[in-house]
Design a protein around this motif. Structure first.
Motif, PDB file in Angstrom:
ATOM      1  N   ARG A  69      86.240  10.703-113.469  1.00  0.00           N
ATOM      2  CA  ARG A  69      86.519   9.359-112.932  1.00  0.00           C
ATOM      3  C   ARG A  69      85.276   8.777-112.257  1.00  0.00           C
ATOM      4  O   ARG A  69      85.052   7.566-112.302  1.00  0.00           O
ATOM      5  CB  ARG A  69      87.695   9.403-111.948  1.00  0.00           C
ATOM      6  N   LEU A 112      85.406   4.835-111.945  1.00  0.00           N
ATOM      7  CA  LEU A 112      86.751   4.463-111.486  1.00  0.00           C
ATOM      8  C   LEU A 112      86.930   4.720-109.998  1.00  0.00           C
ATOM      9  O   LEU A 112      87.778   4.122-109.368  1.00  0.00           O
ATOM     10  CB  LEU A 112      87.812   5.252-112.268  1.00  0.00           C
ATOM     11  N   VAL A 145      86.838   5.022-121.154  1.00  0.00           N
ATOM     12  CA  VAL A 145      87.625   6.194-120.791  1.00  0.00           C
ATOM     13  C   VAL A 145      88.883   6.235-121.635  1.00  0.00           C
ATOM     14  O   VAL A 145      89.459   5.195-121.959  1.00  0.00           O
ATOM     15  CB  VAL A 145      88.103   6.137-119.312  1.00  0.00           C
ATOM     16  N   PHE A 166      92.645   8.241-121.500  1.00  0.00           N
ATOM     17  CA  PHE A 166      93.434   9.073-120.601  1.00  0.00           C
ATOM     18  C   PHE A 166      94.465   9.913-121.352  1.00  0.00           C
ATOM     19  O   PHE A 166      94.669   9.752-122.550  1.00  0.00           O
ATOM     20  CB  PHE A 166      94.179   8.190-119.600  1.00  0.00           C
ATOM     21  N   GLU A 213      95.206  -0.371-113.889  1.00  0.00           N
ATOM     22  CA  GLU A 213      93.896   0.282-113.873  1.00  0.00           C
ATOM     23  C   GLU A 213      93.216   0.122-115.232  1.00  0.00           C
ATOM     24  O   GLU A 213      92.026  -0.175-115.317  1.00  0.00           O
ATOM     25  CB  GLU A 213      94.036   1.767-113.525  1.00  0.00           C
ATOM     26  N   ILE A 226      89.623  -1.545-116.047  1.00  0.00           N
ATOM     27  CA  ILE A 226      88.553  -0.819-116.749  1.00  0.00           C
ATOM     28  C   ILE A 226      88.043  -1.660-117.909  1.00  0.00           C
ATOM     29  O   ILE A 226      86.848  -1.716-118.169  1.00  0.00           O
ATOM     30  CB  ILE A 226      89.084   0.528-117.288  1.00  0.00           C
ATOM     31  N   TYR A 227      88.975  -2.315-118.600  1.00  0.00           N
ATOM     32  CA  TYR A 227      88.566  -3.093-119.766  1.00  0.00           C
ATOM     33  C   TYR A 227      88.129  -4.508-119.387  1.00  0.00           C
ATOM     34  O   TYR A 227      88.120  -5.397-120.228  1.00  0.00           O
ATOM     35  CB  TYR A 227      89.669  -3.092-120.820  1.00  0.00           C
TER      36      TYR A 227
END
Lengths: 280, 268
Positions: free
Chosen positions: A80, A85, A111, A113, B165, B169-170
């Protein structure tokens, strides 16, 4: 995630490192692939719990690195931090000495997940388009998303809702979304942990294929040592917030799953992990 | 109970193509039983007029134009009140769901007000507004406000944080994040609020119109009571039931259109 260097160092040092190669942009266009990664003295705590206790690590551009360790060892936290993040407490992460911060785009680092995290109210193609980041509005967004979707073998599912896909298909859409912006670093946080054994093996092959095709730097956090050994150039074992072992996997690709060589490596890494267990 | 024999209930179930009509079997059966009970004198017409009498009363009122006018007035009040209360509730739900500061500032107050039954305000509302339109609109808006507020707030707060989230992030901007992640995620819950609110809307309107009004369905029913026109009273009640069902169906159609991604709304 505007800068290449994530750090708690003073501004001056940041600036001096940023001033290295003036030709970074040219370099990038020439190779258009993975970014190298340098981590120095990385610390991270959550409250009183010191999760990472000084990580020093260099990953050459385009390398496939797997990170294994017991749960709670800090491997996901490390990932992360690399992906930007979470905030770094101390130390630094930089993407190559000769790359300027302004040359790193948010789209360069992606990323994936354990959960696919698809938007249930967007069709598959629209979900992949999300991965384009700021290029979403551009004219070729559709075409790029379709290309990424066919790279993960789901071109025929473009107009489906995510809810009708199987777990493996959802994860492939998530991979397509991560790939669509042609990232230079791709971080995987146990992406196959929730899949059944057969789906996992076919996903591992897919991951290996796209990594070989596109040449990004891959960082895979996994609890599955066999997976780490099958995919990675190098396996890092993390114990109590530090890198305890750094194992290079020389086996040639494509690798034969279940071969004696891989099984031997898997066994020795597992014994590292288990011996750490015995000590505590 | 020979009346039951005249209703061909078991037979209807064997026909597969009337699938959509099944929901109407019970209401129609009740009306049929009711008609038979009235005609045979089992139920005195002074207690409950026969459905045919109610229909006849409805026909007469329709010809005089009174029925349409009263339905229109009630429908208008319901819509405007719903729109006002719903918009304010939605706005507060958004604000308090998205902003901690806003939630701290107003949520406690709203929760306190929520616990006052809004119909308890009728005496006060009559003192404030008399019996004109604003009194009814105020009550309907107040009644509609809370289910929409609470469910919008709940919907926004329970949007999967992992999706939020992911959106960040994007590189989604706040506006995009709201439009593409938060609002669609909250929508199923908002619809629950709308359906609750529609029920409360009719309830409030009926009470307000029977107590303080000079037009509308509730007023029509109260007038009929004065003149012992029991068929008109029953007619008004039935119209309320129909309008309620209509509003619910409308919200279901809207739900099906906007939530087509949701597994619960996928047919194939």
């Amino acid at each position: 995630m505007q800068t290449a260097v994530r750090t708690s160092l003073p501004e001056t040092e940041l600036a001096s490192r940023a001033n290295f190669a003036p030709h970074a942009r040219i370099v990038r266009e020439a190779q258009s692939s993975g970014l190298p990664l340098s981590i120095r003295g990385l610390h991270k705590s959550f409250g009183d719990n010191e999760v990472l206790r000084g990580i020093d690590l260099h990953i050459p551009a385009g390398q496939f690195v797997a990170i294994v360790g017991k749960s709670g060892c800090g491997k996901s936290t490390l990932l992360r931090l690399i992906a930007g993040l979470d905030k770094i407490d101390a130390g630094s992460i930089s993407f190559g000495q000769d790359i300027q911060p302004k040359d790193i785009q948010p789209e360069d680092i992606r990323v994936m997940f354990q959960e696919p995290r698809l938007l249930p109210w967007a069709r598959v193609l629209a979900n992949v388009e999300v991965g384009l980041g700021r290029d979403r509005a551009s004219g070729d967004a559709h075409a790029r998303a379709e290309k990424a979707l066919s790279e993960v073998g789901l071109a025929d599912k473009r107009d489906q809702w995510p809810s009708v896909l199987s777990g493996g298909q959802k994860q492939r859409v998530a991979l397509g979304r991560a790939l669509v912006s042609r990232p230079r670093v791709l971080a995987f946080d146990e992406p196959l942990g929730a899949l059944d054994a057969l789906t996992r093996i076919s996903m591992q092959r897919l991951l290996e294929r796209v990594w070989r095709d596109q040449g990004f730097t891959a960082i895979l956090v996994t609890h599955d040592v066999a997976e780490a050994v099958a995919l990675a150039d190098r396996v890092l074992v993390i114990e109590e917030g530090r890198i305890a072992h750094d194992v290079v996997i020389h086996a040639a690709r494509p690798r034969q799953r279940g071969s004696a060589e891989l099984a031997g490596l898997e066994g020795s890494i597992l014994s590292h992990l288990l011996s750490a267990d015995d000590r505590t | 109970m020979s009346a039951i024999d005249s209703v061909s209930l078991p037979r209807s179930f064997r026909l597969p193509r009337i699938d959509g009509l099944i929901q109407w079997i019970v209401p129609l059966a009740i009306i049929a039983i009711w008609q038979v009970a009235s005609v045979t004198g089992f139920v005195p017409t002074r207690v409950l007029p026969a459905p045919s009498d109610v229909l006849l009363a409805g026909w007469k009122l329709l010809l005089s134009g009174e029925l349409v006018r009263n339905i229109w007035v009630s429908f208008w009040r319901a819509s405007i009140g719903f729109f006002i209360g719903g918009s304010i509730g939605f706005a507060f739900g958004l604000a308090n769901g998205l902003s901690q500061l806003s939630a701290k500032l107003t949520d406690t107050t709203l929760q306190m007000v929520r616990n006052v039954p809004h119909l308890a305000l009728i005496p006060l509302v009559i003192l404030w507004f008399g019996i004109d339109e604003s009194a009814k609109l105020f009550l309907v808006a107040l009644g509609v406000f809370f289910p929409i507020y609470l469910n919008t707030l709940h919907g926004i707060r329970t949007v999967d944080p992992q999706l939020i989230e992911m959106g960040r992030i994007y590189g989604m901007t706040d506006g995009e994040l709201f439009r593409r992640v938060i609002f669609p995620g909250a929508l199923p819950s908002i619809f629950v609020g709308i359906r609750f609110a529609l029920g409360i809307m009719w309830l409030t309107l009926i009470v307000a119109e029977t107590i303080a009004a000079s037009s509308g369905l509730g007023y029509m029913a109260m007038q009929a009571r004065e003149f012992m026109l029991i068929d008109v009273v029953v007619l008004s009640i039935l119209i309320y039931a129909l309008l309620g069902k209509l509003a619910d169906s409308a919200s279901r159609v809207l739900e099906r259109l906007t939530l087509s991604w949701h597994p619960a709304f996928q047919k194939n």
